[in-house]
Scaffold this motif. Structure first.
Motif, PDB file in Angstrom:
ATOM      1  N   PHE A 145       0.826  -1.200   0.000  1.00 48.14           N
ATOM      2  CA  PHE A 145       0.000   0.000   0.000  1.00 48.14           C
ATOM      3  C   PHE A 145       0.866   1.259   0.000  1.00 48.14           C
ATOM      4  O   PHE A 145       0.502   2.282  -0.587  1.00 48.14           O
ATOM      5  CB  PHE A 145      -0.902  -0.002   1.241  1.00 48.14           C
ATOM      6  N   GLU A 146       2.038   1.192   0.658  1.00 50.45           N
ATOM      7  CA  GLU A 146       2.920   2.337   0.803  1.00 50.45           C
ATOM      8  C   GLU A 146       4.053   2.349  -0.221  1.00 50.45           C
ATOM      9  O   GLU A 146       5.029   3.094  -0.052  1.00 50.45           O
ATOM     10  CB  GLU A 146       3.490   2.374   2.217  1.00 50.45           C
ATOM     11  N   ALA A 147       3.953   1.523  -1.265  1.00 52.76           N
ATOM     12  CA  ALA A 147       4.986   1.500  -2.294  1.00 52.76           C
ATOM     13  C   ALA A 147       5.065   2.857  -2.997  1.00 52.76           C
ATOM     14  O   ALA A 147       4.157   3.687  -2.903  1.00 52.76           O
ATOM     15  CB  ALA A 147       4.708   0.385  -3.301  1.00 52.76           C
ATOM     16  N   GLN A 150       4.730   6.844  -7.377  1.00 56.11           N
ATOM     17  CA  GLN A 150       4.600   6.847  -8.831  1.00 56.11           C
ATOM     18  C   GLN A 150       4.201   5.487  -9.391  1.00 56.11           C
ATOM     19  O   GLN A 150       4.083   5.333 -10.603  1.00 56.11           O
ATOM     20  CB  GLN A 150       5.907   7.311  -9.471  1.00 56.11           C
ATOM     21  N   LEU A 151       3.994   4.512  -8.517  1.00 55.23           N
ATOM     22  CA  LEU A 151       3.407   3.244  -8.952  1.00 55.23           C
ATOM     23  C   LEU A 151       1.895   3.395  -8.933  1.00 55.23           C
ATOM     24  O   LEU A 151       1.302   3.747  -7.903  1.00 55.23           O
ATOM     25  CB  LEU A 151       3.845   2.101  -8.040  1.00 55.23           C
ATOM     26  N   ASP A 152       1.268   3.137 -10.061  1.00 53.09           N
ATOM     27  CA  ASP A 152      -0.171   3.358 -10.227  1.00 53.09           C
ATOM     28  C   ASP A 152      -0.914   2.030 -10.090  1.00 53.09           C
ATOM     29  O   ASP A 152      -0.775   1.147 -10.936  1.00 53.09           O
ATOM     30  CB  ASP A 152      -0.422   3.989 -11.599  1.00 53.09           C
ATOM     31  N   PHE A 153      -1.682   1.886  -9.017  1.00 52.09           N
ATOM     32  CA  PHE A 153      -2.488   0.688  -8.787  1.00 52.09           C
ATOM     33  C   PHE A 153      -3.565   1.041  -7.772  1.00 52.09           C
ATOM     34  O   PHE A 153      -3.547   2.122  -7.165  1.00 52.09           O
ATOM     35  CB  PHE A 153      -1.623  -0.476  -8.278  1.00 52.09           C
ATOM     36  N   GLU A 154      -4.494   0.158  -7.576  1.00 51.82           N
ATOM     37  CA  GLU A 154      -5.572   0.401  -6.612  1.00 51.82           C
ATOM     38  C   GLU A 154      -5.015   0.270  -5.192  1.00 51.82           C
ATOM     39  O   GLU A 154      -4.849  -0.829  -4.669  1.00 51.82           O
ATOM     40  CB  GLU A 154      -6.710  -0.591  -6.831  1.00 51.82           C
ATOM     41  N   ARG A 155      -4.706   1.388  -4.569  1.00 52.86           N
ATOM     42  CA  ARG A 155      -4.026   1.387  -3.262  1.00 52.86           C
ATOM     43  C   ARG A 155      -4.811   0.615  -2.210  1.00 52.86           C
ATOM     44  O   ARG A 155      -4.250  -0.172  -1.444  1.00 52.86           O
ATOM     45  CB  ARG A 155      -3.804   2.820  -2.778  1.00 52.86           C
ATOM     46  N   ALA A 156      -6.119   0.829  -2.149  1.00 50.16           N
ATOM     47  CA  ALA A 156      -6.913   0.195  -1.093  1.00 50.16           C
ATOM     48  C   ALA A 156      -6.842  -1.322  -1.169  1.00 50.16           C
ATOM     49  O   ALA A 156      -6.893  -2.016  -0.143  1.00 50.16           O
ATOM     50  CB  ALA A 156      -8.362   0.663  -1.176  1.00 50.16           C
ATOM     51  N   ALA A 157      -6.689  -1.862  -2.389  1.00 53.04           N
ATOM     52  CA  ALA A 157      -6.624  -3.319  -2.557  1.00 53.04           C
ATOM     53  C   ALA A 157      -5.329  -3.904  -2.026  1.00 53.04           C
ATOM     54  O   ALA A 157      -5.223  -5.118  -1.829  1.00 53.04           O
ATOM     55  CB  ALA A 157      -6.794  -3.678  -4.032  1.00 53.04           C
ATOM     56  N   ALA A 158      -4.333  -3.053  -1.789  1.00 54.83           N
ATOM     57  CA  ALA A 158      -3.033  -3.520  -1.289  1.00 54.83           C
ATOM     58  C   ALA A 158      -2.890  -3.319   0.215  1.00 54.83           C
ATOM     59  O   ALA A 158      -1.824  -3.590   0.774  1.00 54.83           O
ATOM     60  CB  ALA A 158      -1.901  -2.783  -2.014  1.00 54.83           C
ATOM     61  N   ALA A 214      -6.336   9.135   2.991  1.00 57.23           N
ATOM     62  CA  ALA A 214      -6.359  10.601   2.990  1.00 57.23           C
ATOM     63  C   ALA A 214      -4.937  11.166   2.983  1.00 57.23           C
ATOM     64  O   ALA A 214      -4.638  12.135   2.263  1.00 57.23           O
ATOM     65  CB  ALA A 214      -7.130  11.102   4.205  1.00 57.23           C
ATOM     66  N   LEU A 215      -4.059  10.554   3.765  1.00 57.39           N
ATOM     67  CA  LEU A 215      -2.671  11.017   3.807  1.00 57.39           C
ATOM     68  C   LEU A 215      -1.968  10.756   2.476  1.00 57.39           C
ATOM     69  O   LEU A 215      -1.197  11.593   1.989  1.00 57.39           O
ATOM     70  CB  LEU A 215      -1.939  10.313   4.950  1.00 57.39           C
ATOM     71  N   ALA A 216      -2.240   9.586   1.873  1.00 55.62           N
ATOM     72  CA  ALA A 216      -1.648   9.261   0.577  1.00 55.62           C
ATOM     73  C   ALA A 216      -2.124  10.244  -0.493  1.00 55.62           C
ATOM     74  O   ALA A 216      -1.341  10.682  -1.348  1.00 55.62           O
ATOM     75  CB  ALA A 216      -2.007   7.832   0.187  1.00 55.62           C
ATOM     76  N   ARG A 217      -3.390  10.593  -0.445  1.00 48.86           N
ATOM     77  CA  ARG A 217      -3.924  11.569  -1.402  1.00 48.86           C
ATOM     78  C   ARG A 217      -3.239  12.918  -1.232  1.00 48.86           C
ATOM     79  O   ARG A 217      -2.859  13.579  -2.215  1.00 48.86           O
ATOM     80  CB  ARG A 217      -5.433  11.702  -1.191  1.00 48.86           C
ATOM     81  N   GLU A 218      -3.054  13.318   0.009  1.00 45.57           N
ATOM     82  CA  GLU A 218      -2.392  14.591   0.302  1.00 45.57           C
ATOM     83  C   GLU A 218      -0.952  14.610  -0.202  1.00 45.57           C
ATOM     84  O   GLU A 218      -0.454  15.644  -0.654  1.00 45.57           O
ATOM     85  CB  GLU A 218      -2.429  14.820   1.816  1.00 45.57           C
ATOM     86  N   ARG A 219      -0.275  13.462  -0.176  1.00 47.79           N
ATOM     87  CA  ARG A 219       1.130  13.381  -0.572  1.00 47.79           C
ATOM     88  C   ARG A 219       1.328  13.036  -2.045  1.00 47.79           C
ATOM     89  O   ARG A 219       2.448  12.827  -2.496  1.00 47.79           O
ATOM     90  CB  ARG A 219       1.854  12.359   0.307  1.00 47.79           C
ATOM     91  N   VAL A 224      -4.988   6.278  -5.398  1.00 48.29           N
ATOM     92  CA  VAL A 224      -5.761   6.466  -4.166  1.00 48.29           C
ATOM     93  C   VAL A 224      -7.252   6.466  -4.457  1.00 48.29           C
ATOM     94  O   VAL A 224      -8.053   5.923  -3.683  1.00 48.29           O
ATOM     95  CB  VAL A 224      -5.357   7.776  -3.464  1.00 48.29           C
ATOM     96  N   ASP A 225      -7.636   7.049  -5.583  1.00 48.77           N
ATOM     97  CA  ASP A 225      -9.056   7.150  -5.908  1.00 48.77           C
ATOM     98  C   ASP A 225      -9.489   6.098  -6.919  1.00 48.77           C
ATOM     99  O   ASP A 225     -10.512   6.266  -7.599  1.00 48.77           O
ATOM    100  CB  ASP A 225      -9.356   8.552  -6.457  1.00 48.77           C
TER     101      ASP A 225
END
Length: 226
Positions: A145-147, A150-158, A214-219, A224-225
């Motif tokens: 999830f914290e990779a 610039q890696l594009d994937f469904e964050r919530a699924a990780a 929310a923090l990932a979106r901010e950074r 994330v979405d």
């Protein structure tokens, strides 16, 4: 072949780790020197593969558990110091609590060794694309999830998952490359610290995932979405 003293020491650690891993594969519990060799080898290989200091420490702490060593070993091995070769030079790593919580000894103590074979964890797959202009590598025990942002994937699924690859190995993406990876959930207490700082605590805590998203979106993390 001429080898430096440091290179000879590294080969000795590798040989000791290979012997320990073969014993572990036969169902034997490891003693303190064997456990130290396995962890040190995993950390050195992670550093050689391009892991950061934090990633290498995380791998060291996740390589073995107290159920894989002889009784009392976790109490003996409170920390391990390893000199590893990173891309920017040799650095000393100090791995605290590398075997997890020590066993409780004394009358009435209950063994923490599993009496049944460990269940095969539920796995999942994820399509991941590198949007960066440089290669990106992720190590075996990194909280995916914290990779890299610039890696594009469904964050919530990780969330709460790591790569299902051999300990100390990595998966690498070239710029623009897309790969499908297999993930497995973290086991044990499922408490995560010291990765990218998106989560520092229990993975299963109430509101932990929404707060991390929310923090990932901010950074500026991608996916994330998704």
């Amino acid at each position: 072949m001429q080898l430096t003293p440091r290179e000879l020491d590294r080969l000795l650690v590798f040989q000791a780790a290979e012997l320990a891993r073969s014993r572990l594969a036969r169902g034997l519990l490891l003693n303190a020197p064997e456990a130290i060799a396995v962890i040190a080898d995993a950390v050195c290989e992670a550093a050689r593969d391009g892991a950061t200091h934090a990633e290498a420490v995380a791998i060291g702490r996740a390589t073995l558990g107290s159920h894989q060593v002889l009784p009392g070993t976790a109490s003996l091995v409170q920390h391990i110091e390893v000199e590893a070769l990173f891309s920017d030079g040799t650095r000393l790593l100090v791995i605290s609590g590398p075997l997890g919580p020590a066993e409780v000894a004394g009358p009435g103590a209950v063994s923490t060794r599993p009496t049944q074979p460990l269940a095969v964890p539920e796995t999942s797959t994820l399509v991941v694309t590198n949007r960066a202009a440089v290669p990106i590598a992720v190590t075996s025990h990194w909280h995916f999830f914290e990779a890299n942002r610039q890696l594009d994937f469904e964050r919530a699924a990780a969330w709460g998952r790591r790569l299902m690859v051999p300990t100390g190995s990595t998966v690498r993406w070239e710029p623009g490359q897309t790969q499908t990876v297999t993930l497995r959930p973290f086991a044990g207490r499922r408490i995560v610290y010291g990765f990218a700082g998106l989560v520092n605590g229990p993975l299963d805590a109430h509101e932990a995932l929404p707060a991390a998203l929310a923090l990932a979106r901010e950074r500026g993390y991608l996916g994330v979405d998704a």
